[in-house]
Enzyme design. Structure first.
Site, PDB file in Angstrom:
ATOM      1  N   SER A 193      69.884  24.681   5.828  1.00 44.52           N
ATOM      2  CA  SER A 193      69.898  26.135   5.673  1.00 44.52           C
ATOM      3  C   SER A 193      69.489  26.538   4.263  1.00 44.52           C
ATOM      4  CB  SER A 193      71.303  26.665   5.954  1.00 44.52           C
ATOM      5  OG  SER A 193      71.374  28.008   5.538  1.00 44.52           O
TER       6      SER A 193
ATOM      7  N   HIS B  54      66.477  26.303   8.703  1.00 42.84           N
ATOM      8  CA  HIS B  54      67.363  27.374   9.184  1.00 42.84           C
ATOM      9  C   HIS B  54      67.315  28.531   8.177  1.00 42.84           C
ATOM     10  CE1 HIS B  54      70.891  28.768  11.522  1.00 42.84           C
ATOM     11  NE2 HIS B  54      71.401  29.156  10.364  1.00 42.84           N
TER      12      HIS B  54
ATOM     13  N   ASP C  10      68.854  32.155   7.286  1.00 43.34           N
ATOM     14  CA  ASP C  10      69.972  33.058   7.546  1.00 43.34           C
ATOM     15  C   ASP C  10      69.647  34.477   7.100  1.00 43.34           C
ATOM     16  OD1 ASP C  10      72.122  31.389   8.656  1.00 43.34           O
ATOM     17  OD2 ASP C  10      71.990  30.321   6.745  1.00 43.34           O
TER      18      ASP C  10
ATOM     19  N   MET D  22      70.956  38.142   6.696  1.00 47.38           N
ATOM     20  CA  MET D  22      72.211  38.922   6.624  1.00 47.38           C
ATOM     21  C   MET D  22      71.898  40.355   6.226  1.00 47.38           C
ATOM     22  SD  MET D  22      74.726  36.283   4.681  1.00 47.38           S
ATOM     23  CE  MET D  22      74.849  34.560   5.167  1.00 47.38           C
TER      24      MET D  22
ATOM     25  N   HIS E  59      68.304  32.865  12.063  1.00 43.31           N
ATOM     26  CA  HIS E  59      69.660  33.220  12.504  1.00 43.31           C
ATOM     27  C   HIS E  59      69.959  34.633  12.018  1.00 43.31           C
ATOM     28  CE1 HIS E  59      74.269  32.239  12.025  1.00 43.31           C
ATOM     29  NE2 HIS E  59      74.025  33.163  12.946  1.00 43.31           N
TER      30      HIS E  59
ATOM     31  N   MET F 265      72.163  37.524  11.408  1.00 41.46           N
ATOM     32  CA  MET F 265      73.562  37.995  11.303  1.00 41.46           C
ATOM     33  C   MET F 265      73.478  39.470  10.969  1.00 41.46           C
ATOM     34  SD  MET F 265      75.152  34.733   9.328  1.00 41.46           S
ATOM     35  CE  MET F 265      73.536  34.150   8.851  1.00 41.46           C
TER      36      MET F 265
ATOM     37  N   MET G 250      79.057  29.001  15.956  1.00 40.56           N
ATOM     38  CA  MET G 250      79.472  29.060  14.548  1.00 40.56           C
ATOM     39  C   MET G 250      80.793  28.312  14.393  1.00 40.56           C
ATOM     40  SD  MET G 250      77.218  30.948  12.789  1.00 40.56           S
ATOM     41  CE  MET G 250      78.173  30.842  11.305  1.00 40.56           C
TER      42      MET G 250
ATOM     43  N   GLY H 132      78.636  34.487   7.156  1.00 45.34           N
ATOM     44  CA  GLY H 132      78.556  35.327   5.959  1.00 45.34           C
ATOM     45  C   GLY H 132      78.365  34.550   4.679  1.00 45.34           C
TER      46      GLY H 132
ATOM     47  N   GLY I 288      79.125  27.009   2.444  1.00 46.41           N
ATOM     48  CA  GLY I 288      80.153  26.238   1.750  1.00 46.41           C
ATOM     49  C   GLY I 288      81.570  26.431   2.249  1.00 46.41           C
TER      50      GLY I 288
ATOM     51  N   ASP J  95      76.829  25.512  13.387  1.00 47.57           N
ATOM     52  CA  ASP J  95      76.512  26.077  12.074  1.00 47.57           C
ATOM     53  C   ASP J  95      77.786  26.365  11.285  1.00 47.57           C
ATOM     54  OD1 ASP J  95      75.332  27.345   9.938  1.00 47.57           O
ATOM     55  OD2 ASP J  95      74.591  29.073  11.078  1.00 47.57           O
ATOM     56  N   GLY J  96      77.919  25.671  10.140  1.00 49.77           N
ATOM     57  CA  GLY J  96      79.024  25.952   9.228  1.00 49.77           C
ATOM     58  C   GLY J  96      79.913  24.759   8.963  1.00 49.77           C
ATOM     59  N   GLY J  97      79.920  24.318   7.705  1.00 50.81           N
ATOM     60  CA  GLY J  97      80.831  23.250   7.303  1.00 50.81           C
ATOM     61  C   GLY J  97      80.443  21.865   7.763  1.00 50.81           C
TER      62      GLY J  97
ATOM     63  N   GLY K 111      73.939  23.470   5.095  1.00 56.15           N
ATOM     64  CA  GLY K 111      73.511  24.162   3.882  1.00 56.15           C
ATOM     65  C   GLY K 111      73.841  23.364   2.647  1.00 56.15           C
TER      66      GLY K 111
HETATM   67  C1  DX5 Z   1      76.813  31.009   7.378  1.00 54.77           C
HETATM   68  C2  DX5 Z   1      75.402  30.615   7.729  1.00 54.77           C
HETATM   69  C3  DX5 Z   1      75.162  29.172   7.656  1.00 54.77           C
HETATM   70  C4  DX5 Z   1      75.372  28.547   6.292  1.00 54.77           C
HETATM   71  C5  DX5 Z   1      75.956  27.188   6.486  1.00 54.77           C
HETATM   72  O1  DX5 Z   1      77.047  32.330   7.674  1.00 54.77           O
HETATM   73  O2  DX5 Z   1      75.065  31.050   9.036  1.00 54.77           O
HETATM   74  O3  DX5 Z   1      73.890  28.823   8.176  1.00 54.77           O
HETATM   75  O4  DX5 Z   1      74.193  28.458   5.552  1.00 54.77           O
HETATM   76  O5  DX5 Z   1      76.276  26.672   5.262  1.00 54.77           O
HETATM   77  P1  DX5 Z   1      77.157  25.355   5.051  1.00 54.77           P
HETATM   78  O6  DX5 Z   1      76.460  24.239   5.757  1.00 54.77           O
HETATM   79  O7  DX5 Z   1      77.187  25.208   3.564  1.00 54.77           O
HETATM   80  O8  DX5 Z   1      78.508  25.641   5.653  1.00 54.77           O
HETATM   81 ZN    ZN Z   2      73.190  30.205   9.949  1.00 52.62          ZN
END
Ligand code: DX5
Ligand code: ZN
Length: 221
Positions: A9, A34, A36, A38, A67, A69, A138, A143, A146, A176-178, A198
């Site tokens: 990401s 990816h 993002d 926002m 993606h 959001m 997710m 948002g 990390g 997606d996430g963590g 990410g």
């Molecule tokens: C969060 C994003 C993710 C984010 C993931 O809202 O949609 O794509 O970049 O980041 P990591 O992998 O650091 O959790």
């Molecule tokens: Zn994302």
């Protein structure tokens, strides 16, 4: 089991050097990028729009996984399709007429994805599963990068694997996430096809090695 696709990401990269980040993703061997988007409404932060995607597009031959959001995702489909997105994924929580938006994405020649936040259950998207190319589960509240993966969300991946099998659907399942070294084996074991990463990717000194490790094929090729 096949190694999942990795989608680093850009959110975790230095936005002053986005072009370099896009090139780093391709050079690492990761298959997807990816992106993002926002809007400061659906989530608190703002990132970038279709122009950024269009400007980055010629720099990479990876799959561009956008993606959204954002609220009103239907208004953005045309712009991101024209910008060169391959997958356009939006949130069920931001859409009333999700089926119409999925149809619009497909009519523009792109793959359509639907995403759910941690508090949304699979039942919210059950009716549109036959129409989507990707389901983005997710594993953090969207948002920010990390954040810590919420392990309970992986149950939804397992449910999706089962529904897909039972009904003969063909969507990909993405998480997606963590996603990082400490959590990735549980993510892979749940049965994902695509993993977004990410910080794990952009903090790694050796990005190619990180890709292999996350995919679970380090030392195997
Ligand atoms: C969060 C994003 C993710 C984010 C993931 O809202 O949609 O794509 O970049 O980041 P990591 O992998 O650091 O959790
Ligand atoms: Zn994302």
């Amino acid at each position: 089991m096949k190694a999942p696709i990795l989608a680093p990401s850009l959110l975790a990269s230095n936005f002053a050097y986005l072009a370099e980040a896009v090139r780093q993703i391709e050079a690492s061997g990761a298959e997807w990028t990816h992106l993002d988007v926002m809007d400061g409404v659906f989530v608190p932060e703002l990132t970038f729009g279709a122009k950024m995607v269009a400007d980055l597009r010629p720099l990479s031959s990876t799959v561009f996984d956008v993606h959204l959001m954002t609220v009103n995702p239907e208004r953005l489909v045309e712009g991101f399709a024209r910008a060169g997105a391959d997958y356009i994924t939006f949130h069920i929580e931001a859409a009333v007429h999700a089926h119409r938006t999925i149809t619009a994405i497909k009519d523009s020649g792109k793959k359509a994805g639907i995403s759910i936040v941690p508090s949304t259950s699979i039942t919210a998207i059950e009716e549109i599963l036959p129409f989507v190319d990707l389901v983005l589960v997710m594993t953090v509240n969207p948002g920010y990068g990390g954040q810590k993966l919420i392990p309970q969300c992986l149950e939804k991946v397992k449910q999706l694997v089962q529904i897909r099998e039972e009904k003969g659907y063909s969507f990909l399942i993405s998480v997606d996430g963590g996603v990082k070294i400490e959590t990735v084996s549980t993510v892979r074991d749940a049965g994902v096809d695509v993993m977004v990463a990410g910080e794990a990717f952009f903090r790694a000194e050796d990005k190619a090695a990180m890709v292999l490790q996350l995919k679970g094929i380090a030392g195997k090729i």
